[in-house]
Design an enzyme around this catalytic site. Structure first.
Site, PDB file in Angstrom:
ATOM      1  N   GLY A  12      -4.231   1.643 -14.493  1.00  0.00           N
ATOM      2  CA  GLY A  12      -2.808   2.109 -14.423  1.00  0.00           C
ATOM      3  C   GLY A  12      -2.503   3.476 -14.780  1.00  0.00           C
ATOM      4  N   ASN A  14      -2.294   4.989 -12.375  1.00  0.00           N
ATOM      5  CA  ASN A  14      -1.431   5.936 -11.717  1.00  0.00           C
ATOM      6  C   ASN A  14       0.200   5.791 -12.022  1.00  0.00           C
ATOM      7  OD1 ASN A  14      -2.331   7.362  -8.810  1.00  0.00           O
ATOM      8  ND2 ASN A  14      -3.946   6.067  -8.735  1.00  0.00           N
ATOM      9  N   LEU A  91      -3.873  -5.489  -6.244  1.00  0.00           N
ATOM     10  CA  LEU A  91      -5.071  -5.692  -5.585  1.00  0.00           C
ATOM     11  C   LEU A  91      -4.298  -7.423  -4.809  1.00  0.00           C
ATOM     12  CD1 LEU A  91      -7.592  -5.115  -7.828  1.00  0.00           C
ATOM     13  CD2 LEU A  91      -7.633  -3.917  -5.973  1.00  0.00           C
ATOM     14  N   ASN A 108       2.038   3.097  -1.482  1.00  0.00           N
ATOM     15  CA  ASN A 108       0.737   2.961  -1.158  1.00  0.00           C
ATOM     16  C   ASN A 108      -0.037   4.325  -1.381  1.00  0.00           C
ATOM     17  OD1 ASN A 108      -1.092   0.764  -1.853  1.00  0.00           O
ATOM     18  ND2 ASN A 108      -1.935   1.191  -0.115  1.00  0.00           N
ATOM     19  N   HIS A 110      -3.554   5.256  -0.841  1.00  0.00           N
ATOM     20  CA  HIS A 110      -4.927   4.528  -1.076  1.00  0.00           C
ATOM     21  C   HIS A 110      -6.562   6.516  -1.458  1.00  0.00           C
ATOM     22  CE1 HIS A 110      -8.173   2.487   1.262  1.00  0.00           C
ATOM     23  NE2 HIS A 110      -8.967   3.804   1.659  1.00  0.00           N
ATOM     24  N   ASP A 151      -3.193  -0.927   5.186  1.00  0.00           N
ATOM     25  CA  ASP A 151      -3.248   0.580   5.333  1.00  0.00           C
ATOM     26  C   ASP A 151      -2.912   1.463   6.477  1.00  0.00           C
ATOM     27  OD1 ASP A 151      -4.614   0.978   2.664  1.00  0.00           O
ATOM     28  OD2 ASP A 151      -6.511   0.614   3.105  1.00  0.00           O
ATOM     29  N   GLU A 181      -4.943  11.772  -6.245  1.00  0.00           N
ATOM     30  CA  GLU A 181      -3.830  10.728  -6.549  1.00  0.00           C
ATOM     31  C   GLU A 181      -3.064  10.954  -7.069  1.00  0.00           C
ATOM     32  OE1 GLU A 181      -5.799   6.852  -6.656  1.00  0.00           O
ATOM     33  OE2 GLU A 181      -7.348   7.852  -6.061  1.00  0.00           O
TER      34      GLU A 181
HETATM   35  C1  GRF Z   1      -6.152   4.119  -6.880  1.00  0.00           C
HETATM   36  O1  GRF Z   1      -7.822   4.135  -6.803  1.00  0.00           O
HETATM   37  C2  GRF Z   1      -5.347   3.113  -6.266  1.00  0.00           C
HETATM   38  O2  GRF Z   1      -5.585   4.613  -5.369  1.00  0.00           O
HETATM   39  C3  GRF Z   1      -5.949   2.473  -5.176  1.00  0.00           C
HETATM   40  O3  GRF Z   1      -6.476   1.291  -6.828  1.00  0.00           O
HETATM   41  C4  GRF Z   1      -6.689   2.637  -7.428  1.00  0.00           C
HETATM   42  C5  GRF Z   1      -5.539   1.870  -9.135  1.00  0.00           C
HETATM   43  O4  GRF Z   1      -6.166   2.794 -10.120  1.00  0.00           O
HETATM   44  N1  GRF Z   1      -5.132   2.084  -4.601  1.00  0.00           N
HETATM   45  P1  GRF Z   1      -5.320   2.713 -11.198  1.00  0.00           P
HETATM   46  O5  GRF Z   1      -5.083   1.337 -11.719  1.00  0.00           O
HETATM   47  O6  GRF Z   1      -4.172   3.381 -10.926  1.00  0.00           O
HETATM   48  O7  GRF Z   1      -5.936   3.893 -12.067  1.00  0.00           O
END
Ligand code: GRF
Length: 213
Positions: A12, A14, A91, A108, A110, A151, A181
């Site tokens: 988490g 992000n 996921l 999303n 990526h 995607d 990100e």
């Molecule tokens: C990130 O690299 C995001 O781009 C991908 O999954 C990862 C998630 O990381 N979709 P986090 O759980 O936000 O640390």
């Protein structure tokens, strides 16, 4: 003010970038209203609790079928009056049934420059391994709208970084997160919540002009 649900499965970071952006007043049109995890053990749930954001767990494994899983998601979204969904390291696969309920309202993130190094099976470290194996000189991250094509939805924002001679998949993953990100995602969520994104076919126009991240 739009209510935002963030879907997570893991650490988490992000989500944390969104929480921090909200604390700085940078999510002006939206409010983090729900963190929904596909796993009860995701550390992202702890981040949500610390930030005082309601949480829900919808595990496909525990619910037994895609239908039951998506019904639970719909229920949680309705309970929290959600307007916008952000997939941040989520996921589990969402069916076209669910994504078509939320046209142009699911984002999303990526960890590559779409349309390179994306699609089925391209997640986590695998993306950065493939980038290094192919020998490209730049990589980065993409925020896009979610459609039925993995995607494949319209691209909202991208940011690129150079690949360094001694990069490993791990170092690249870290730099893509830190430099791309965590900056792109809050910006894109803010634009969506402020109704500043206009989708025209596969292209997203940003109302008010160019965004530098
Ligand atoms: C990130 O690299 C995001 O781009 C991908 O999954 C990862 C998630 O990381 N979709 P986090 O759980 O936000 O640390």
């Amino acid at each position: 003010m739009k209510n935002i649900a963030v879907f997570v499965s893991g650490g988490g970071t992000n989500l944390q970038a969104l929480i921090d952006a909200q604390a700085r007043g940078e999510l002006s049109g939206g409010k983090l209203a729900l963190v929904l995890s596909s796993s009860p053990d995701a550390y992202a749930l702890e981040r949500a609790r610390q930030a005082g954001i309601p949480t829900a767990v919808c595990s496909k494994k525990e619910l037994g079928s895609q239908d039951a899983f998506e019904s639970a998601i719909h229920k949680a979204l309705a309970e929290h009056s959600i307007h916008v969904i952000v997939l941040a390291g989520f996921l589990s696969i969402l069916s076209e049934d669910l994504t078509s309920w939320w046209p142009e309202r699911i984002l999303n993130i990526h960890p590559s420059l779409i349309p390179s190094f994306c699609g089925k099976g391209m997640y986590g470290l695998k993306v950065h391994e493939a980038v290094l194996a192919r020998g490209v000189k730049v990589t980065g991250a993409t925020v896009h709208f979610v459609t039925a094509e993995p995607d494949g939805g319209p691209i909202v924002l991208q940011k690129a970084i150079d690949i360094l001679p001694d990069d490993t998949p791990e170092s690249l993953q870290r730099r893509v997160m830190e430099e791309c990100e965590w900056k792109l995602l809050p910006k894109a969520v803010d634009l969506l919540c402020r109704d500043a994104l206009k989708v025209e076919g596969r292209t997203v126009k940003i109302i008010g002009g160019r965004v530098i991240v």
